[in-house]
Each structure stands twice: as C-alpha cells, then as structure tokens.
Design a protein around this motif. Structure first.
Motif, PDB file in Angstrom:
ATOM      1  N   TRP A 126     -54.329 -91.887 -72.022  1.00  0.00           N
ATOM      2  CA  TRP A 126     -55.474 -91.003 -72.199  1.00  0.00           C
ATOM      3  C   TRP A 126     -56.373 -91.044 -70.965  1.00  0.00           C
ATOM      4  O   TRP A 126     -56.743 -90.000 -70.417  1.00  0.00           O
ATOM      5  CB  TRP A 126     -56.282 -91.386 -73.458  1.00  0.00           C
ATOM      6  N   ALA A 127     -56.726 -92.249 -70.510  1.00  0.00           N
ATOM      7  CA  ALA A 127     -57.647 -92.376 -69.377  1.00  0.00           C
ATOM      8  C   ALA A 127     -57.046 -91.786 -68.105  1.00  0.00           C
ATOM      9  O   ALA A 127     -57.737 -91.083 -67.349  1.00  0.00           O
ATOM     10  CB  ALA A 127     -58.026 -93.842 -69.167  1.00  0.00           C
ATOM     11  N   ALA A 128     -55.772 -92.043 -67.849  1.00  0.00           N
ATOM     12  CA  ALA A 128     -55.128 -91.496 -66.648  1.00  0.00           C
ATOM     13  C   ALA A 128     -55.087 -89.971 -66.701  1.00  0.00           C
ATOM     14  O   ALA A 128     -55.335 -89.308 -65.682  1.00  0.00           O
ATOM     15  CB  ALA A 128     -53.725 -92.066 -66.493  1.00  0.00           C
ATOM     16  N   ARG A 153     -61.229 -93.711 -55.181  1.00  0.00           N
ATOM     17  CA  ARG A 153     -59.969 -93.774 -54.436  1.00  0.00           C
ATOM     18  C   ARG A 153     -58.970 -92.784 -55.044  1.00  0.00           C
ATOM     19  O   ARG A 153     -57.928 -93.174 -55.565  1.00  0.00           O
ATOM     20  CB  ARG A 153     -59.406 -95.197 -54.493  1.00  0.00           C
ATOM     21  N   PRO A 154     -59.289 -91.491 -55.002  1.00  0.00           N
ATOM     22  CA  PRO A 154     -58.451 -90.507 -55.699  1.00  0.00           C
ATOM     23  C   PRO A 154     -56.998 -90.457 -55.227  1.00  0.00           C
ATOM     24  O   PRO A 154     -56.089 -90.307 -56.046  1.00  0.00           O
ATOM     25  CB  PRO A 154     -59.160 -89.173 -55.474  1.00  0.00           C
ATOM     26  N   ALA A 155     -56.752 -90.575 -53.942  1.00  0.00           N
ATOM     27  CA  ALA A 155     -55.363 -90.516 -53.455  1.00  0.00           C
ATOM     28  C   ALA A 155     -54.587 -91.753 -53.907  1.00  0.00           C
ATOM     29  O   ALA A 155     -53.422 -91.651 -54.307  1.00  0.00           O
ATOM     30  CB  ALA A 155     -55.328 -90.370 -51.941  1.00  0.00           C
ATOM     31  N   ALA A 156     -55.216 -92.914 -53.866  1.00  0.00           N
ATOM     32  CA  ALA A 156     -54.559 -94.136 -54.346  1.00  0.00           C
ATOM     33  C   ALA A 156     -54.315 -94.036 -55.853  1.00  0.00           C
ATOM     34  O   ALA A 156     -53.253 -94.428 -56.347  1.00  0.00           O
ATOM     35  CB  ALA A 156     -55.404 -95.366 -54.021  1.00  0.00           C
ATOM     36  N   PHE A 157     -55.283 -93.501 -56.585  1.00  0.00           N
ATOM     37  CA  PHE A 157     -55.130 -93.317 -58.027  1.00  0.00           C
ATOM     38  C   PHE A 157     -53.911 -92.441 -58.321  1.00  0.00           C
ATOM     39  O   PHE A 157     -53.070 -92.779 -59.154  1.00  0.00           O
ATOM     40  CB  PHE A 157     -56.400 -92.692 -58.615  1.00  0.00           C
ATOM     41  N   GLN A 158     -53.829 -91.324 -57.626  1.00  0.00           N
ATOM     42  CA  GLN A 158     -52.691 -90.417 -57.837  1.00  0.00           C
ATOM     43  C   GLN A 158     -51.385 -91.114 -57.473  1.00  0.00           C
ATOM     44  O   GLN A 158     -50.378 -90.959 -58.170  1.00  0.00           O
ATOM     45  CB  GLN A 158     -52.856 -89.138 -57.004  1.00  0.00           C
ATOM     46  N   LEU A 159     -51.387 -91.882 -56.379  1.00  0.00           N
ATOM     47  CA  LEU A 159     -50.173 -92.570 -55.948  1.00  0.00           C
ATOM     48  C   LEU A 159     -49.670 -93.549 -57.001  1.00  0.00           C
ATOM     49  O   LEU A 159     -48.476 -93.619 -57.259  1.00  0.00           O
ATOM     50  CB  LEU A 159     -50.428 -93.307 -54.621  1.00  0.00           C
ATOM     51  N   ILE A 160     -50.575 -94.287 -57.632  1.00  0.00           N
ATOM     52  CA  ILE A 160     -50.120 -95.296 -58.586  1.00  0.00           C
ATOM     53  C   ILE A 160     -49.979 -94.764 -60.009  1.00  0.00           C
ATOM     54  O   ILE A 160     -49.181 -95.291 -60.777  1.00  0.00           O
ATOM     55  CB  ILE A 160     -50.999 -96.568 -58.571  1.00  0.00           C
ATOM     56  N   MET A 161     -50.709 -93.719 -60.349  1.00  0.00           N
ATOM     57  CA  MET A 161     -50.654 -93.236 -61.730  1.00  0.00           C
ATOM     58  C   MET A 161     -49.693 -92.061 -61.921  1.00  0.00           C
ATOM     59  O   MET A 161     -49.152 -91.888 -63.001  1.00  0.00           O
ATOM     60  CB  MET A 161     -52.053 -92.827 -62.217  1.00  0.00           C
ATOM     61  N   ARG A 162     -49.510 -91.254 -60.884  1.00  0.00           N
ATOM     62  CA  ARG A 162     -48.603 -90.119 -61.014  1.00  0.00           C
ATOM     63  C   ARG A 162     -47.964 -89.771 -59.677  1.00  0.00           C
ATOM     64  O   ARG A 162     -48.228 -88.709 -59.107  1.00  0.00           O
ATOM     65  CB  ARG A 162     -49.250 -88.890 -61.639  1.00  0.00           C
ATOM     66  N   PRO A 163     -47.144 -90.678 -59.185  1.00  0.00           N
ATOM     67  CA  PRO A 163     -46.456 -90.397 -57.918  1.00  0.00           C
ATOM     68  C   PRO A 163     -45.486 -89.228 -58.110  1.00  0.00           C
ATOM     69  O   PRO A 163     -44.909 -89.065 -59.179  1.00  0.00           O
ATOM     70  CB  PRO A 163     -45.706 -91.693 -57.615  1.00  0.00           C
ATOM     71  N   GLY A 164     -45.376 -88.440 -57.107  1.00  0.00           N
ATOM     72  CA  GLY A 164     -44.447 -87.313 -57.182  1.00  0.00           C
ATOM     73  C   GLY A 164     -43.002 -87.785 -57.110  1.00  0.00           C
ATOM     74  O   GLY A 164     -42.715 -88.937 -56.763  1.00  0.00           O
ATOM     75  N   ALA A 165     -42.109 -86.889 -57.422  1.00  0.00           N
ATOM     76  CA  ALA A 165     -40.680 -87.204 -57.365  1.00  0.00           C
ATOM     77  C   ALA A 165     -40.322 -87.666 -55.960  1.00  0.00           C
ATOM     78  O   ALA A 165     -40.732 -87.063 -54.974  1.00  0.00           O
ATOM     79  CB  ALA A 165     -39.863 -85.975 -57.739  1.00  0.00           C
ATOM     80  N   GLY A 166     -39.604 -88.766 -55.884  1.00  0.00           N
ATOM     81  CA  GLY A 166     -39.169 -89.285 -54.596  1.00  0.00           C
ATOM     82  C   GLY A 166     -40.203 -90.121 -53.859  1.00  0.00           C
ATOM     83  O   GLY A 166     -39.897 -90.673 -52.803  1.00  0.00           O
ATOM     84  N   THR A 167     -41.403 -90.217 -54.394  1.00  0.00           N
ATOM     85  CA  THR A 167     -42.438 -91.028 -53.760  1.00  0.00           C
ATOM     86  C   THR A 167     -42.180 -92.497 -54.075  1.00  0.00           C
ATOM     87  O   THR A 167     -41.985 -92.848 -55.240  1.00  0.00           O
ATOM     88  CB  THR A 167     -43.843 -90.634 -54.268  1.00  0.00           C
ATOM     89  N   SER A 175     -57.114 -87.718 -64.098  1.00  0.00           N
ATOM     90  CA  SER A 175     -56.311 -86.769 -63.307  1.00  0.00           C
ATOM     91  C   SER A 175     -56.848 -85.355 -63.454  1.00  0.00           C
ATOM     92  O   SER A 175     -56.925 -84.612 -62.471  1.00  0.00           O
ATOM     93  CB  SER A 175     -54.844 -86.824 -63.737  1.00  0.00           C
ATOM     94  N   MET A 176     -57.229 -84.975 -64.662  1.00  0.00           N
ATOM     95  CA  MET A 176     -57.822 -83.647 -64.853  1.00  0.00           C
ATOM     96  C   MET A 176     -59.134 -83.515 -64.089  1.00  0.00           C
ATOM     97  O   MET A 176     -59.407 -82.488 -63.476  1.00  0.00           O
ATOM     98  CB  MET A 176     -58.024 -83.351 -66.333  1.00  0.00           C
ATOM     99  N   GLU A 177     -59.949 -84.562 -64.115  1.00  0.00           N
ATOM    100  CA  GLU A 177     -61.195 -84.526 -63.340  1.00  0.00           C
ATOM    101  C   GLU A 177     -60.913 -84.342 -61.858  1.00  0.00           C
ATOM    102  O   GLU A 177     -61.552 -83.520 -61.197  1.00  0.00           O
ATOM    103  CB  GLU A 177     -61.979 -85.828 -63.521  1.00  0.00           C
ATOM    104  N   LEU A 178     -59.980 -85.119 -61.339  1.00  0.00           N
ATOM    105  CA  LEU A 178     -59.677 -85.062 -59.911  1.00  0.00           C
ATOM    106  C   LEU A 178     -59.106 -83.721 -59.494  1.00  0.00           C
ATOM    107  O   LEU A 178     -59.259 -83.314 -58.340  1.00  0.00           O
ATOM    108  CB  LEU A 178     -58.704 -86.187 -59.532  1.00  0.00           C
ATOM    109  N   ASN A 179     -58.458 -83.033 -60.418  1.00  0.00           N
ATOM    110  CA  ASN A 179     -57.849 -81.738 -60.110  1.00  0.00           C
ATOM    111  C   ASN A 179     -58.671 -80.568 -60.635  1.00  0.00           C
ATOM    112  O   ASN A 179     -58.143 -79.464 -60.788  1.00  0.00           O
ATOM    113  CB  ASN A 179     -56.429 -81.693 -60.679  1.00  0.00           C
TER     114      ASN A 179
END
Length: 179
Positions: A142-144, A90-104, A148-152
């Motif tokens: 560390w895990a996040a 669930r890469p998009a959900a992962f990004q949303l909860i672990m590193r939401p962008g500014a204003g998200t 994140s590096m893997e996903l990107n």
C-alpha cells in the motif's frame, strides 16, 4: 587525477547515488561517475565490474539507508511516514528499489531482508507473529503504491493527499491488527 587507490567503492557508489537523483537511471554512466569522483572511467573498473554492478550497489546502498531510517521508528505509523519521507527525498532511489524496470539490476535479497526487519517486527506486534509477513507485505504494498502515485503525479482529483495518507494508513493498520 587521483590514483585509483584513492577512489574507494564507497565513494563511487555515493557519487552514483547522487547522479541517480540528479540525472535519473539513464544518466547513471560509468563516465559520469568517474568524472564525479575525479578519475578516468577505466579506473572505476578496478572497484566495480560494470554499470549493472554499479546499479546493484546503488540499490543495496539505498536499502541500507532506508533500513537505517526505518529502524528508528517506534510505531508502524512512524515507520510508514519515514518510508514516505524517503520516497520524497530520494525519489530515484525509491523507484530503483521499489519498482525497478525490466532488466534493471536489483539488490541482493539479503539487503531487502535487512531493510524489512523493523517492518516485520512492528507488523507482527499488530497482526501476531504468525501473520507478520503478510501484514508487512500489505503495508509495504500500500505505502509503495501510494508514494509511487505521489511521485508520478497520480493524484489529480483534488483533495488533501496528506489526509488521504493518514486515512489509508489508519485503515491498513486497523485491517492488519488482531482483534
């Protein structure tokens, strides 16, 4: 089209979660969700105030899912592996909860706290209860970062990324363990 009473907030959030994964955050619109659940967009506003609230609900549902998965882990290594698996599935959900962008929009704090319970418990077993929070934060950061590096596609130097995960996890586990 079904009547609004036949469209629940749960169905709306599920449709939004699917759209998040297939179209990304930019493709997550009230119109797209309405089409997915089979109603007109104005009908959604009876269940969800606006797109920002919808994104918040998606973040919260994602944390509930992640927390449920982490709660099944019997060890810190299993927990970290499950965290990583969630990120890959669930890469998009992962990004949303672990590193939401500014204003998200983000989940309410109680959802993050609930998803963190097992991590805190297992980290406390290794580091001692007085250092559980610090240990859990260290592992999660560390895990996040790793996921994140893997996903990107951030690991471009070759080598075995799975081996790097195992090495990093063993190193973090040793570092937070009480001596």
């Amino acid at each position: 089209m079904p009547t609004p009473d036949r469209t629940s907030r749960d169905a709306i959030v599920l449709a939004a979660r699917d759209l998040l994964e297939s179209e990304g955050l930019a493709g997550l619109s009230m119109q797209a969700v309405a089409a997915r659940v089979g109603v007109r967009a104005p009908s959604l506003y009876k269940r969800v105030a606006n797109r920002e609230e919808l994104i918040q609900f998606v973040a919260e549902a994602s944390l509930v899912e992640l927390g449920g998965r982490l709660d099944q882990a019997g060890s810190l290594a299993q927990l970290a592996d499950e965290f990583r698996a969630f990120g890959h599935e669930r890469p998009a959900a992962f990004q949303l909860i672990m590193r939401p962008g500014a204003g998200t929009p983000v989940a309410r704090p109680e959802f993050g706290a609930a998803a963190s319970r097992r991590t805190l418990r297992l980290a406390g077993e290794l580091a001692g209860q007085e250092r559980a929070l610090e240990a859990a934060r260290t592992l999660t950061a560390w895990a996040a970062g790793f996921v994140s590096m893997e996903l990107n596609s951030g690991f471009n130097l070759g080598g075995d990324v799975d081996e790097a995960w195992r090495f990093g996890l063993a190193s973090i586990t040793r570092a937070i363990s009480t001596q």
